[in-house]
Design a protein around this motif. Structure first.
Motif, PDB file in Angstrom:
ATOM      1  N   ASP A 146      -2.828  -4.598   3.990  1.00 28.64           N
ATOM      2  CA  ASP A 146      -2.905  -5.900   4.650  1.00 28.64           C
ATOM      3  C   ASP A 146      -1.798  -6.759   4.069  1.00 28.64           C
ATOM      4  OD1 ASP A 146      -5.288  -5.570   6.235  1.00 28.64           O
ATOM      5  OD2 ASP A 146      -6.403  -5.608   4.353  1.00 28.64           O
ATOM      6  N   ILE A 147      -1.108  -7.481   4.939  1.00 25.67           N
ATOM      7  CA  ILE A 147      -0.049  -8.381   4.482  1.00 25.67           C
ATOM      8  C   ILE A 147      -0.507  -9.818   4.679  1.00 25.67           C
ATOM      9  CG2 ILE A 147       2.320  -9.165   4.878  1.00 25.67           C
ATOM     10  CD1 ILE A 147       2.981  -6.304   5.769  1.00 25.67           C
ATOM     11  N   ASP A 148      -0.473 -10.583   3.594  1.00 24.21           N
ATOM     12  CA  ASP A 148      -0.824 -12.005   3.617  1.00 24.21           C
ATOM     13  C   ASP A 148       0.482 -12.776   3.435  1.00 24.21           C
ATOM     14  OD1 ASP A 148      -1.699 -14.564   3.191  1.00 24.21           O
ATOM     15  OD2 ASP A 148      -3.107 -14.062   1.595  1.00 24.21           O
ATOM     16  N   LEU A 149       1.164 -13.028   4.551  1.00 24.80           N
ATOM     17  CA  LEU A 149       2.488 -13.655   4.502  1.00 24.80           C
ATOM     18  C   LEU A 149       2.476 -15.049   3.872  1.00 24.80           C
ATOM     19  CD1 LEU A 149       5.501 -13.398   5.139  1.00 24.80           C
ATOM     20  CD2 LEU A 149       5.013 -14.098   7.472  1.00 24.80           C
ATOM     21  N   PRO A 150       1.544 -15.957   4.241  1.00 24.64           N
ATOM     22  CA  PRO A 150       1.562 -17.301   3.646  1.00 24.64           C
ATOM     23  C   PRO A 150       1.435 -17.292   2.120  1.00 24.64           C
ATOM     24  CG  PRO A 150       0.071 -17.234   5.522  1.00 24.64           C
ATOM     25  CD  PRO A 150       0.495 -15.818   5.259  1.00 24.64           C
ATOM     26  N   ASN A 151       0.653 -16.342   1.577  1.00 22.81           N
ATOM     27  CA  ASN A 151       0.458 -16.271   0.122  1.00 22.81           C
ATOM     28  C   ASN A 151       1.349 -15.229  -0.548  1.00 22.81           C
ATOM     29  OD1 ASN A 151      -1.577 -18.312  -0.101  1.00 22.81           O
ATOM     30  ND2 ASN A 151      -2.962 -16.881   0.910  1.00 22.81           N
ATOM     31  N   LYS A 152       2.223 -14.596   0.256  1.00 24.66           N
ATOM     32  CA  LYS A 152       3.183 -13.608  -0.249  1.00 24.66           C
ATOM     33  C   LYS A 152       2.495 -12.473  -0.997  1.00 24.66           C
ATOM     34  CE  LYS A 152       6.848 -17.017  -0.511  1.00 24.66           C
ATOM     35  NZ  LYS A 152       8.032 -17.466  -1.209  1.00 24.66           N
ATOM     36  N   LYS A 153       1.393 -11.978  -0.434  1.00 25.52           N
ATOM     37  CA  LYS A 153       0.668 -10.883  -1.073  1.00 25.52           C
ATOM     38  C   LYS A 153       0.530  -9.700  -0.129  1.00 25.52           C
ATOM     39  CE  LYS A 153      -2.090 -13.689  -4.201  1.00 25.52           C
ATOM     40  NZ  LYS A 153      -3.429 -14.187  -4.510  1.00 25.52           N
ATOM     41  N   VAL A 154       0.546  -8.514  -0.722  1.00 27.77           N
ATOM     42  CA  VAL A 154       0.311  -7.287   0.024  1.00 27.77           C
ATOM     43  C   VAL A 154      -0.801  -6.546  -0.703  1.00 27.77           C
ATOM     44  CG1 VAL A 154       1.318  -5.127   0.870  1.00 27.77           C
ATOM     45  CG2 VAL A 154       2.741  -7.169   0.702  1.00 27.77           C
ATOM     46  N   CYS A 155      -1.848  -6.222   0.017  1.00 29.66           N
ATOM     47  CA  CYS A 155      -2.987  -5.507  -0.536  1.00 29.66           C
ATOM     48  C   CYS A 155      -2.945  -4.083   0.017  1.00 29.66           C
ATOM     49  CB  CYS A 155      -4.265  -6.218  -0.112  1.00 29.66           C
ATOM     50  SG  CYS A 155      -5.618  -5.830  -1.186  1.00 29.66           S
ATOM     51  N   ILE A 156      -2.891  -3.094  -0.880  1.00 33.17           N
ATOM     52  CA  ILE A 156      -2.692  -1.706  -0.452  1.00 33.17           C
ATOM     53  C   ILE A 156      -3.832  -0.812  -0.929  1.00 33.17           C
ATOM     54  CG2 ILE A 156      -1.126   0.278  -0.561  1.00 33.17           C
ATOM     55  CD1 ILE A 156       1.143  -1.681  -1.242  1.00 33.17           C
ATOM     56  N   ASP A 157      -4.393  -0.023   0.002  1.00 30.20           N
ATOM     57  CA  ASP A 157      -5.353   1.045  -0.313  1.00 30.20           C
ATOM     58  C   ASP A 157      -4.554   2.325  -0.338  1.00 30.20           C
ATOM     59  OD1 ASP A 157      -7.683  -0.426  -0.259  1.00 30.20           O
ATOM     60  OD2 ASP A 157      -8.073  -0.061   1.851  1.00 30.20           O
ATOM     61  N   SER A 158      -4.517   2.993  -1.497  1.00 30.51           N
ATOM     62  CA  SER A 158      -3.710   4.205  -1.564  1.00 30.51           C
ATOM     63  C   SER A 158      -4.054   5.045  -2.779  1.00 30.51           C
ATOM     64  CB  SER A 158      -2.234   3.827  -1.627  1.00 30.51           C
ATOM     65  OG  SER A 158      -1.442   4.981  -1.782  1.00 30.51           O
ATOM     66  N   GLU A 159      -3.854   6.347  -2.651  1.00 37.74           N
ATOM     67  CA  GLU A 159      -3.998   7.255  -3.789  1.00 37.74           C
ATOM     68  C   GLU A 159      -2.695   7.327  -4.586  1.00 37.74           C
ATOM     69  OE1 GLU A 159      -6.728   8.577  -4.916  1.00 37.74           O
ATOM     70  OE2 GLU A 159      -7.951   7.904  -3.242  1.00 37.74           O
ATOM     71  N   HIS A 160      -1.601   6.771  -4.045  1.00 41.26           N
ATOM     72  CA  HIS A 160      -0.326   6.747  -4.772  1.00 41.26           C
ATOM     73  C   HIS A 160      -0.498   5.884  -6.020  1.00 41.26           C
ATOM     74  CE1 HIS A 160       2.044   8.691  -1.659  1.00 41.26           C
ATOM     75  NE2 HIS A 160       1.525   7.873  -0.758  1.00 41.26           N
ATOM     76  N   ASN A 161       0.263   6.199  -7.078  1.00 40.72           N
ATOM     77  CA  ASN A 161       0.143   5.366  -8.276  1.00 40.72           C
ATOM     78  C   ASN A 161       0.890   4.040  -8.087  1.00 40.72           C
ATOM     79  OD1 ASN A 161       2.878   5.625  -9.168  1.00 40.72           O
ATOM     80  ND2 ASN A 161       2.390   7.597 -10.081  1.00 40.72           N
ATOM     81  N   VAL A 162       0.582   3.104  -8.957  1.00 44.76           N
ATOM     82  CA  VAL A 162       1.123   1.742  -8.862  1.00 44.76           C
ATOM     83  C   VAL A 162       2.648   1.746  -8.915  1.00 44.76           C
ATOM     84  CG1 VAL A 162       1.233  -0.490 -10.044  1.00 44.76           C
ATOM     85  CG2 VAL A 162      -0.958   0.661  -9.764  1.00 44.76           C
ATOM     86  N   ASP A 163       3.222   2.562  -9.773  1.00 43.60           N
ATOM     87  CA  ASP A 163       4.687   2.616  -9.897  1.00 43.60           C
ATOM     88  C   ASP A 163       5.346   3.035  -8.586  1.00 43.60           C
ATOM     89  OD1 ASP A 163       4.576   1.812 -12.535  1.00 43.60           O
ATOM     90  OD2 ASP A 163       4.582   3.859 -13.320  1.00 43.60           O
ATOM     91  N   THR A 164       4.761   4.027  -7.931  1.00 44.08           N
ATOM     92  CA  THR A 164       5.297   4.496  -6.646  1.00 44.08           C
ATOM     93  C   THR A 164       5.224   3.387  -5.606  1.00 44.08           C
ATOM     94  OG1 THR A 164       4.600   6.757  -7.146  1.00 44.08           O
ATOM     95  CG2 THR A 164       5.028   6.242  -4.827  1.00 44.08           C
ATOM     96  N   LEU A 165       4.081   2.701  -5.555  1.00 50.08           N
ATOM     97  CA  LEU A 165       3.907   1.616  -4.589  1.00 50.08           C
ATOM     98  C   LEU A 165       4.883   0.480  -4.854  1.00 50.08           C
ATOM     99  CD1 LEU A 165       0.006   1.554  -4.462  1.00 50.08           C
ATOM    100  CD2 LEU A 165       1.551   2.491  -2.730  1.00 50.08           C
ATOM    101  N   LEU A 166       5.051   0.128  -6.128  1.00 52.31           N
ATOM    102  CA  LEU A 166       5.952  -0.967  -6.490  1.00 52.31           C
ATOM    103  C   LEU A 166       7.402  -0.617  -6.150  1.00 52.31           C
ATOM    104  CD1 LEU A 166       6.045  -3.790  -7.653  1.00 52.31           C
ATOM    105  CD2 LEU A 166       6.211  -2.796  -9.934  1.00 52.31           C
ATOM    106  N   GLU A 167       7.818   0.609  -6.469  1.00 48.90           N
ATOM    107  CA  GLU A 167       9.181   1.044  -6.139  1.00 48.90           C
ATOM    108  C   GLU A 167       9.404   1.016  -4.624  1.00 48.90           C
ATOM    109  OE1 GLU A 167      11.854   1.525  -8.112  1.00 48.90           O
ATOM    110  OE2 GLU A 167      10.443   0.709  -9.564  1.00 48.90           O
ATOM    111  N   THR A 168       8.376   1.417  -3.878  1.00 46.12           N
ATOM    112  CA  THR A 168       8.472   1.406  -2.415  1.00 46.12           C
ATOM    113  C   THR A 168       8.645  -0.017  -1.909  1.00 46.12           C
ATOM    114  OG1 THR A 168       7.131   3.404  -2.280  1.00 46.12           O
ATOM    115  CG2 THR A 168       7.286   2.075  -0.283  1.00 46.12           C
ATOM    116  N   LEU A 169       7.855  -0.954  -2.430  1.00 47.65           N
ATOM    117  CA  LEU A 169       7.962  -2.351  -2.005  1.00 47.65           C
ATOM    118  C   LEU A 169       9.328  -2.938  -2.358  1.00 47.65           C
ATOM    119  CD1 LEU A 169       4.404  -3.644  -2.933  1.00 47.65           C
ATOM    120  CD2 LEU A 169       5.327  -3.342  -0.635  1.00 47.65           C
TER     121      LEU A 169
END
Length: 71
Positions: A32-55
């Motif tokens: 889910d992307i919350d544009l006004p608050n500049k947040k992205v909430c992700i459900d995933s089995e990927h680790n945090v580092d992978t998600l952060l690098e992707t973003l």
């Protein structure tokens, strides 16, 4: 599946579209992307580092805010 919350410095619809693009390319995520608050909430089995690098591939400043408790 763990829910992770990230800050992404998005300012417009184009920014959120870039986030959508890189996450779809990664695969195995629901988000889910919350544009006004500049947040992205992700459900995933990927680790945090992978998600952060992707973003960060969007060219935007991104940081990990923590695990989001299921509500």
């Amino acid at each position: 599946m763990p829910k992770h919350e990230f800050f992404v410095d998005m300012t417009c619809e184009g920014c959120s579209n870039a986030v959508t693009r890189v996450l779809h390319r990664l695969g195995g995520v629901q988000f889910d992307i919350d544009l006004p608050n500049k947040k992205v909430c992700i459900d995933s089995e990927h680790n945090v580092d992978t998600l952060l690098e992707t973003l960060k591939k969007t060219g935007k400043n991104a940081s990990y805010l923590g695990e989001k408790s299921a509500q």
